[in-house]
Motif scaffolding. Structure first.
Motif, PDB file in Angstrom:
ATOM      1  N   PHE A   5     -12.940   7.963 -12.228  1.00  0.00           N
ATOM      2  CA  PHE A   5     -14.200   8.669 -11.986  1.00  0.00           C
ATOM      3  C   PHE A   5     -14.940   8.807 -13.313  1.00  0.00           C
ATOM      4  O   PHE A   5     -14.395   9.324 -14.292  1.00  0.00           O
ATOM      5  N   LEU A   6     -16.166   8.342 -13.352  1.00  0.00           N
ATOM      6  CA  LEU A   6     -16.956   8.359 -14.574  1.00  0.00           C
ATOM      7  C   LEU A   6     -18.126   9.319 -14.451  1.00  0.00           C
ATOM      8  O   LEU A   6     -18.829   9.327 -13.446  1.00  0.00           O
ATOM      9  N   ALA A   7     -18.336  10.120 -15.485  1.00  0.00           N
ATOM     10  CA  ALA A   7     -19.492  11.011 -15.535  1.00  0.00           C
ATOM     11  C   ALA A   7     -20.570  10.336 -16.368  1.00  0.00           C
ATOM     12  O   ALA A   7     -20.308   9.845 -17.457  1.00  0.00           O
ATOM     13  N   GLY A   8     -21.764  10.283 -15.856  1.00  0.00           N
ATOM     14  CA  GLY A   8     -22.853   9.638 -16.569  1.00  0.00           C
ATOM     15  C   GLY A   8     -23.893   9.123 -15.598  1.00  0.00           C
ATOM     16  O   GLY A   8     -24.128   9.711 -14.543  1.00  0.00           O
ATOM     17  N   GLU A   9     -24.492   7.997 -15.920  1.00  0.00           N
ATOM     18  CA  GLU A   9     -25.499   7.391 -15.066  1.00  0.00           C
ATOM     19  C   GLU A   9     -25.416   5.882 -15.211  1.00  0.00           C
ATOM     20  O   GLU A   9     -24.950   5.361 -16.232  1.00  0.00           O
ATOM     21  N   THR A  10     -25.850   5.172 -14.191  1.00  0.00           N
ATOM     22  CA  THR A  10     -25.861   3.720 -14.303  1.00  0.00           C
ATOM     23  C   THR A  10     -27.012   3.299 -15.210  1.00  0.00           C
ATOM     24  O   THR A  10     -27.980   4.049 -15.413  1.00  0.00           O
ATOM     25  N   LEU A  11     -26.914   2.108 -15.739  1.00  0.00           N
ATOM     26  CA  LEU A  11     -27.996   1.575 -16.565  1.00  0.00           C
ATOM     27  C   LEU A  11     -29.279   1.493 -15.751  1.00  0.00           C
ATOM     28  O   LEU A  11     -30.379   1.725 -16.270  1.00  0.00           O
ATOM     29  N   GLN A  12     -29.147   1.187 -14.481  1.00  0.00           N
ATOM     30  CA  GLN A  12     -30.323   1.131 -13.614  1.00  0.00           C
ATOM     31  C   GLN A  12     -31.005   2.493 -13.544  1.00  0.00           C
ATOM     32  O   GLN A  12     -32.231   2.600 -13.665  1.00  0.00           O
ATOM     33  N   GLU A  13     -30.198   3.549 -13.354  1.00  0.00           N
ATOM     34  CA  GLU A  13     -30.764   4.897 -13.302  1.00  0.00           C
ATOM     35  C   GLU A  13     -31.382   5.281 -14.636  1.00  0.00           C
ATOM     36  O   GLU A  13     -32.444   5.912 -14.686  1.00  0.00           O
ATOM     37  N   ARG A  14     -30.720   4.900 -15.702  1.00  0.00           N
ATOM     38  CA  ARG A  14     -31.242   5.219 -17.039  1.00  0.00           C
ATOM     39  C   ARG A  14     -32.587   4.562 -17.270  1.00  0.00           C
ATOM     40  O   ARG A  14     -33.528   5.186 -17.773  1.00  0.00           O
ATOM     41  N   GLN A  15     -32.681   3.291 -16.901  1.00  0.00           N
ATOM     42  CA  GLN A  15     -33.945   2.578 -17.104  1.00  0.00           C
ATOM     43  C   GLN A  15     -35.069   3.194 -16.267  1.00  0.00           C
ATOM     44  O   GLN A  15     -36.209   3.300 -16.727  1.00  0.00           O
ATOM     45  N   LYS A  16     -34.745   3.606 -15.051  1.00  0.00           N
ATOM     46  CA  LYS A  16     -35.757   4.239 -14.211  1.00  0.00           C
ATOM     47  C   LYS A  16     -36.213   5.562 -14.820  1.00  0.00           C
ATOM     48  O   LYS A  16     -37.395   5.903 -14.791  1.00  0.00           O
ATOM     49  N   ARG A  17     -35.268   6.301 -15.371  1.00  0.00           N
ATOM     50  CA  ARG A  17     -35.606   7.590 -15.978  1.00  0.00           C
ATOM     51  C   ARG A  17     -36.493   7.406 -17.203  1.00  0.00           C
ATOM     52  O   ARG A  17     -37.480   8.123 -17.395  1.00  0.00           O
ATOM     53  N   LEU A  18     -36.151   6.428 -18.017  1.00  0.00           N
ATOM     54  CA  LEU A  18     -36.974   6.143 -19.191  1.00  0.00           C
ATOM     55  C   LEU A  18     -38.361   5.655 -18.785  1.00  0.00           C
ATOM     56  O   LEU A  18     -39.376   6.052 -19.363  1.00  0.00           O
ATOM     57  N   SER A  19     -38.398   4.788 -17.781  1.00  0.00           N
ATOM     58  CA  SER A  19     -39.675   4.246 -17.325  1.00  0.00           C
ATOM     59  C   SER A  19     -40.592   5.349 -16.816  1.00  0.00           C
ATOM     60  O   SER A  19     -41.805   5.324 -17.041  1.00  0.00           O
ATOM     61  N   ALA A  20     -40.008   6.341 -16.137  1.00  0.00           N
ATOM     62  CA  ALA A  20     -40.801   7.452 -15.628  1.00  0.00           C
ATOM     63  C   ALA A  20     -41.452   8.224 -16.773  1.00  0.00           C
ATOM     64  O   ALA A  20     -42.527   8.812 -16.613  1.00  0.00           O
ATOM     65  N   GLY A  21     -40.793   8.217 -17.941  1.00  0.00           N
ATOM     66  CA  GLY A  21     -41.339   8.875 -19.123  1.00  0.00           C
ATOM     67  C   GLY A  21     -42.108   7.927 -20.018  1.00  0.00           C
ATOM     68  O   GLY A  21     -42.386   8.247 -21.174  1.00  0.00           O
ATOM     69  N   LYS A  22     -42.416   6.740 -19.500  1.00  0.00           N
ATOM     70  CA  LYS A  22     -43.151   5.708 -20.241  1.00  0.00           C
ATOM     71  C   LYS A  22     -42.417   5.325 -21.532  1.00  0.00           C
ATOM     72  O   LYS A  22     -43.007   5.186 -22.592  1.00  0.00           O
ATOM     73  N   LYS A  23     -41.112   5.171 -21.407  1.00  0.00           N
ATOM     74  CA  LYS A  23     -40.279   4.778 -22.537  1.00  0.00           C
ATOM     75  C   LYS A  23     -39.452   3.562 -22.156  1.00  0.00           C
ATOM     76  O   LYS A  23     -39.380   3.187 -20.993  1.00  0.00           O
ATOM     77  N   ARG A  24     -38.838   2.953 -23.139  1.00  0.00           N
ATOM     78  CA  ARG A  24     -37.913   1.854 -22.917  1.00  0.00           C
ATOM     79  C   ARG A  24     -36.624   2.141 -23.678  1.00  0.00           C
ATOM     80  O   ARG A  24     -36.582   2.967 -24.579  1.00  0.00           O
ATOM     81  N   VAL A  25     -35.590   1.395 -23.301  1.00  0.00           N
ATOM     82  CA  VAL A  25     -34.345   1.453 -24.071  1.00  0.00           C
ATOM     83  C   VAL A  25     -34.632   0.869 -25.452  1.00  0.00           C
ATOM     84  O   VAL A  25     -35.269  -0.180 -25.575  1.00  0.00           O
ATOM     85  N   ALA A  26     -34.176   1.530 -26.499  1.00  0.00           N
ATOM     86  CA  ALA A  26     -34.399   1.053 -27.858  1.00  0.00           C
ATOM     87  C   ALA A  26     -33.636  -0.243 -28.106  1.00  0.00           C
ATOM     88  O   ALA A  26     -32.592  -0.497 -27.498  1.00  0.00           O
ATOM     89  N   ASN A  27     -34.163  -1.072 -28.992  1.00  0.00           N
ATOM     90  CA  ASN A  27     -33.524  -2.361 -29.301  1.00  0.00           C
ATOM     91  C   ASN A  27     -32.063  -2.181 -29.725  1.00  0.00           C
ATOM     92  O   ASN A  27     -31.180  -2.917 -29.285  1.00  0.00           O
ATOM     93  N   LYS A  28     -31.814  -1.210 -30.585  1.00  0.00           N
ATOM     94  CA  LYS A  28     -30.457  -0.988 -31.085  1.00  0.00           C
ATOM     95  C   LYS A  28     -29.511  -0.632 -29.940  1.00  0.00           C
ATOM     96  O   LYS A  28     -28.398  -1.161 -29.843  1.00  0.00           O
ATOM     97  N   GLU A  29     -29.953   0.259 -29.071  1.00  0.00           N
ATOM     98  CA  GLU A  29     -29.115   0.664 -27.942  1.00  0.00           C
ATOM     99  C   GLU A  29     -28.881  -0.510 -26.993  1.00  0.00           C
ATOM    100  O   GLU A  29     -27.767  -0.707 -26.490  1.00  0.00           O
ATOM    101  N   ALA A  30     -29.923  -1.293 -26.757  1.00  0.00           N
ATOM    102  CA  ALA A  30     -29.786  -2.449 -25.862  1.00  0.00           C
ATOM    103  C   ALA A  30     -28.763  -3.431 -26.414  1.00  0.00           C
ATOM    104  O   ALA A  30     -27.900  -3.933 -25.681  1.00  0.00           O
ATOM    105  N   ILE A  31     -28.847  -3.697 -27.709  1.00  0.00           N
ATOM    106  CA  ILE A  31     -27.907  -4.633 -28.338  1.00  0.00           C
ATOM    107  C   ILE A  31     -26.477  -4.106 -28.229  1.00  0.00           C
ATOM    108  O   ILE A  31     -25.547  -4.841 -27.866  1.00  0.00           O
TER     109      ILE A  31
END
Length: 545
Positions: A94-120
Motif C-alpha cells: 500500500f503506497l501513500a501519495g499520488e499517481t503521476l497522472q494525478e500530480r500532472q493534473k494538479r499542477l496543470s490546474a495551477g497553471k504549472k508543469r513538472v520541473a525539468n529536474k524532477e522530470a529527469i
C-alpha cells in the motif's frame, strides 16, 4: 464468498477490507488491513466473470508469481496471491501519495508543469525499475502516468504489471496478445509486431514528453487517429510549448520516441544514463514559475494501482477474433452471473439515453460517430481482436482500464495471426474523443455503443464502438431488437439475439427479419458463456424506410 461489496468483510479469513480504492473492467482494488503482519495493504480482486475463466486465472497466477519475484525500490511489491472460493486476488504494497497522472493534473490546474529536474529524476528512476525487470524477462507494456506512483518522499514507483509479458514464459493466448494505451503505444505495437523492451522505452518517452509540456505528443479526437500519428507524424517540438527545456533534454526525448525501434535507446539503462548526463545548470527552467517544483502529496492521499481516470487511456487485452462469425441464437445455453466483487452502480438497463442526435434510449446512448470504421484503413494488417487476458483495468490497478484515454489492443504476430478485415465503408465523418474508460455518458467496465444505423438496400448497417475491449471469441456482442427485453438478450434468457464477433459494422439485421413493432436495434456486451453484462450497451432508433 461473494456479495455486492467487500467493504467490511474479511477475505480468506485474514484480510479485513476497509475501503474501495478504485475499479475497472478487470478488477477492483481495496484498502485492507492484514492483522497477521499488522500492516495496511492493497488487495486487487478479479471480477467474478473473469474468475470463472480458467485460462485467465492461470495467466493471472503465473504473472503474479513472476512480478512477486521483483525486488526493486522503484517497483511496487506483491505480497500474496490466492483465492477465497471463486474470488481470486492479489495482495500488494500500500503506497501513500499520488499517481503521476494525478500530480500532472494538479499542477496543470495551477497553471504549472513538472520541473525539468524532477522530470529527469522521476523518469530515470522508472528507467532503473524497467531495466531491472527487463533483465529478468518482464516487459511492462503499459507505461503511462497513471501507472507511476509518486510517494510522499517524492520517489517514483512503477505499478500495474497486470499486462506484463513474461519473455519466454508460457503463452496463454492463441496468438500472443499485447495490450496498450493509444496515447502511449509504440509504432511497432500498432503495426502488430512483436513487443520487446523497447516498447516500454517508447512509452516512457511519451510520459517524459507529457511531463515537460503538460500534454502527450500525439493526441487526436479518436483512438485510431492517435495511433496513426504515432506511426507517421514527427514528434512535435517541445520548445514551442516549453522553451525552458534545454536542447540536450529535447534530444533525449526525441531519441526515446524514434519511430524505428532500432534508433531508440536499446536498453532502459541507456535511457537513464542519457538523462542523468544532462547538465541543467545551463538552463534556468526551474526559476520559471510555470515549472516550479511542488512538494509531493501528503500522506493522507492514498492510491495504489487504482483504476486510473486518465486524460485519455486504458487497456484491454483480447484474444484473436474469428473474423465475422455470426449467428442468431434462439435457444441459449446455460449461463452464470457476471457480478463483480465490487460492481459499479450504472444506470438502469431501461433508463433513457442522453439527449440529442435523435431518440436514443434504452440501455445508454452516445454521440453519432464511427471510430471503428477506420480500423482496417489505419492499422496495418496484424492488428486483431482478442479478449480480456490482463489484470485489472482497474482502472488503474494492476492494469485495469480507467479513464478517458482510449485503450487499444493490438496483437503480436504469430504464424496463426489473421489480418484485420478491411472496412470498405470509408472514413468516418465524425470522430469521438479518446474513449478509454467512461466519459460522462459511458460508465466504467466493458461497454458497447451503437453510434449510427443506416438502411442500405433493405439491410440495417449498424456502426458501433466498444470500450475497454474488442469483440473476439470470448467477450463479444449480442445484438437484438427492442422487442426483446435486455435481460432476455443473453443466456439463460429466451432471446432471440444475434451473437456477433465482428467485423464492423454489424449487418445481420434486415427489414425482412425485423419483428413487428421493432423500432430500435440494441446491443449488450456478452461473456464467453453468452450471459450479458447488464447496462453495458444501448439502443438506437431505426431509420425511416
Amino acid at each position: 464468498m461473494a456479495g455486492p461489496s467487500w467493504v467490511g468483510k474479511k477475505l480468506s479469513d485474514r484480510y479485513e477490507i476497509e475501503d474501495l480504492l478504485g475499479q475497472g473492467g478487470m478488477s477492483a482494488v481495496y484498502k485492507a488491513n492484514d492483522p497477521n503482519l499488522r500492516r495496511t495493504v492493497a488487495v486487487k480482486l478479479i471480477h467474478s466473470h473473469l474468475s470463472e475463466d480458467a485460462q485467465f486465472v492461470s495467466r493471472f497466477e503465473e504473472e503474479a508469481a513472476a512480478v512477486a519475484q521483483l525486488r526493486h525500490p522503484n517497483i511496487i511489491q506483491v505480497y500474496d496471491f490466492s483465492n477465497d472460493e471463486e474470488t481470486y486476488y492479489m495482495v500488494l504494497e500500500f503506497l501513500a501519495g499520488e499517481t503521476l497522472q494525478e500530480r500532472q493534473k494538479r499542477l496543470s490546474a495551477g497553471k504549472k508543469r513538472v520541473a525539468n529536474k524532477e522530470a529527469i529524476e522521476n523518469i530515470a528512476s522508472i528507467c532503473d525499475a524497467l531495466d531491472y525487470a527487463h533483465n529478468r524477462g518482464m516487459i511492462h507494456r503499459d507505461i503511462k502516468p497513471a501507472n507511476i506512483m509518486i510517494n510522499v518522499q517524492g520517489d517514483a514507483i512503477l505499478m500495474d504489471f497486470g499486462v506484463a509479458k513474461i519473455v519466454g514464459g508460457k503463452q496463454h493466448t492463441a496468438t500472443g496478445a499485447v495490450v496498450g494505451t493509444a496515447l502511449y503505444m509504440s509504432p511497432e505495437q500498432i503495426k502488430g509486431e512483436e513487443a520487446d523492451r523497447r516498447v516500454d522505452i517508447y512509452a516512457l518517452g511519451v510520459t517524459l514528453y507529457e511531463m515537460l509540456t503538460g500534454s502527450p505528443p500525439f493526441e487526436a479526437d479518436s483512438a485510431m487517429s492517435t495511433l496513426m500519428m504515432h506511426v507517421n507524424d514527427p514528434v512535435p517540438d517541445i520548445r514551442k510549448v516549453n522553451p525552458d527545456v534545454p536542447a540536450s533534454l529535447v534530444q533525449v526525448v526525441g531519441k526515446a520516441l524514434a519511430k524505428d525501434k532500432n534508433q531508440r535507446y536499446q536498453t532502459a539503462k541507456e535511457f537513464a544514463d542519457a538523462l542523468r548526463g544532462i547538465d541543467l545548470s545551463k538552463a534556468d527552467a526551474e526559476d520559471v514559475g510555470a515549472t516550479m517544483v511542488e512538494t509531493p502529496a501528503d500522506a493522507g492521499a492514498t492510491m495504489v494501482e487504482t483504476p486510473a481516470v486518465d486524460a485519455g487511456a486504458t487497456m484491454v487485452e483480447q484474444e484473436t477474433a474469428a473474423p465475422g462469425a455470426t449467428m442468431v441464437e434462439a435457444t441459449p445455453v446455460g449461463a452464470t452471473g457476471t457480478e463483480a466483487p465490487a460492481p459499479p452502480v450504472p444506470p438502469s438497463a431501461t433508463s433513457a439515453g442522453a439527449a440529442g442526435g435523435g431518440a436514443r434510449k434504452g440501455i445508454f446512448a452516445g454521440g453519432a460517430a464511427i471510430a471503428a470504421a477506420v480500423v482496417g484503413c489505419i492499422v496495418i494488417a496484424g492488428i486483431g481482436y482478442f479478449a480480456y487476458t490482463q489484470f485489472s483495468g482497474g482502472g488503474g490497478t494492476t492494469a485495469d482500464p480507467t479513464a478517458t484515454e482510449a485503450a487499444v489492443v493490438v496483437e503480436e504476430p504469430t504464424e496463426t495471426t489473421a489480418p484485420l478485415p478491411t472496412d470498405t465503408t470509408g472514413p468516418p465523418t465524425e470522430t469521438l474523443p479518446p474513449t478509454e474508460i467512461p466519459t460522462a455518458t459511458v460508465p466504467p467496465g466493458f461497454q458497447v455503443r451503437i453510434r449510427s444505423i443506416t438502411l442500405e438496400n433493405g439491410t440495417y448497417v449498424v456502426e458501433y464502438e466498444t470500450f475497454e475491449y474488442m469483440e473476439g471469441p470470448d467477450m463479444h456482442i449480442h445484438f437484438f431488437w427492442d422487442t426483446v427485453a435486455p435481460e432476455q438478450a443473453g443466456s439463460p434468457g429466451s432471446g432471440p439475439w444475434a451473437l456477433y464477433r465482428g467485423p464492423r459494422p454489424f449487418t445481420q439485421y434486415t427489414t425482412g427479419n425485423q419483428p413487428a413493432g421493432a423500432t430500435q436495434i440494441c446491443a449488450l456486451v456478452a461473456n464467453a458463456n453468452h450471459s450479458v453484462i447488464a447496462d453495458s450497451g444501448n439502443c438506437y432508433d431505426l431509420p425511416e424506410g
